[in-house]
Design a protein around this motif. Sequence first.
Motif, PDB file in Angstrom:
ATOM      1  N   PRO A  18      -4.209 118.810  30.938  1.00  0.00           N
ATOM      2  CA  PRO A  18      -3.853 117.442  31.357  1.00  0.00           C
ATOM      3  C   PRO A  18      -4.361 117.105  32.756  1.00  0.00           C
ATOM      4  CG  PRO A  18      -1.917 118.865  31.309  1.00  0.00           C
ATOM      5  CD  PRO A  18      -3.002 119.617  30.635  1.00  0.00           C
ATOM      6  N   LEU A  22      -6.869 113.986  33.612  1.00  0.00           N
ATOM      7  CA  LEU A  22      -6.476 113.006  34.628  1.00  0.00           C
ATOM      8  C   LEU A  22      -7.484 112.966  35.773  1.00  0.00           C
ATOM      9  CD1 LEU A  22      -4.334 110.957  35.380  1.00  0.00           C
ATOM     10  CD2 LEU A  22      -3.033 112.791  36.488  1.00  0.00           C
ATOM     11  N   CYS A  26      -9.707 109.692  36.901  1.00  0.00           N
ATOM     12  CA  CYS A  26      -9.664 109.188  38.275  1.00  0.00           C
ATOM     13  C   CYS A  26     -11.038 109.229  38.930  1.00  0.00           C
ATOM     14  CB  CYS A  26      -8.669 110.010  39.098  1.00  0.00           C
ATOM     15  SG  CYS A  26      -6.940 109.720  38.679  1.00  0.00           S
ATOM     16  N   LEU A 210      -6.867 116.000  42.595  1.00  0.00           N
ATOM     17  CA  LEU A 210      -6.729 116.513  41.234  1.00  0.00           C
ATOM     18  C   LEU A 210      -7.859 117.485  40.894  1.00  0.00           C
ATOM     19  CD1 LEU A 210      -5.629 113.313  39.286  1.00  0.00           C
ATOM     20  CD2 LEU A 210      -4.259 115.360  39.698  1.00  0.00           C
TER      21      LEU A 210
END
Length: 250
Positions: A18, A22, A26, A210
Motif C-alpha cells: 500500500p 500511495l 503522489c 513515502l
Amino acid sequence: MNRESIRMDRIARRLILPASVLAMVCMLAATWMIFFYAVPERTMGIVQLIMYLHVPAAFVTYLAYTVLFLSSCALLWGGRIGWDRMAQSAGEIGMGFASIMIITGPLWAKPVWGHFWTWDPRLTSAFVLWLIYGVYLLLRLVVDRPDKRAKFCAVLAILGMADLPIVHYSVKWWNATHPSPVIMQEKVGGGLGDPSMKYTLLVAFIAQVLLFVVLLLLRHNQLRLTAEINSLEHQKERERLLAGSQTIQV
C-alpha cells in the motif's frame, strides 16, 4: 529472531504494497502539478521548479539521518542486530537523497546566483553531511567483523548527528548566501506567494517521504532475508563438516 521482531517484520511486509501504491500516486500527482499546475516564481521563472525536488530531498535527507541516528542509539543501547540493518538501510537511502540535494542545489543556484557553488555555511555544512553519509557507508565496507562494524558505524552516526542542526540553522546563525526556508520567508513578504506553489510543494513532500518509507522497508527486508540465507548456509556448512568428521572417525 524473537516474537517481537517477527511481528514487526510482518507488519513491515504488509505496509510495503500500500505504501508503494500511495507513493506512486503522489509522485505522479506531484509531477503533474509541477509542470501543469504550479505557477513559476516571478523573478526566477521556470528554474524555480527545481525547488519541488530540492527542498523535499533536503527534508528526507534530514529524516533519513534521524532514522540512522535513532537506530544507532537503539543498537548501542539494546544490542539487537535488527537496528543495525535499519541503520544501514537509512544510511544507504539517505545518501541517495543527499546526493539529489547536493546536485539540484547548484543547478538551481547557477541561474539565480550566477555560479554553481559557494562555500556558504549552509552549502558547506550540507556537503559535510553528504561526506558523513559517504564515510558511514565506506566504513561498512572496510570493517569485516559484523559486531565491530555495527558498533563503529553506530558511533560514527551518533557523532555525525552534530552536523544536522548546523545545516538547518546555518542561515540564522551566519550571514549566509543561501536563503531562509521558503515557508518561513512568508513572514517577511516572500516565500510561496501563490497557493498552487504551496499545494505542489506539499504533495512533493508527501511523495518523497513515502518513497523513503518504501525504500527503507524494502532494503531492511532485503538485508534481513540475506542474513537468514547466510545463517542457513553456515548451518549447512557446519553440518557438512560435522558429518565429514564423523565419517573419518568411523
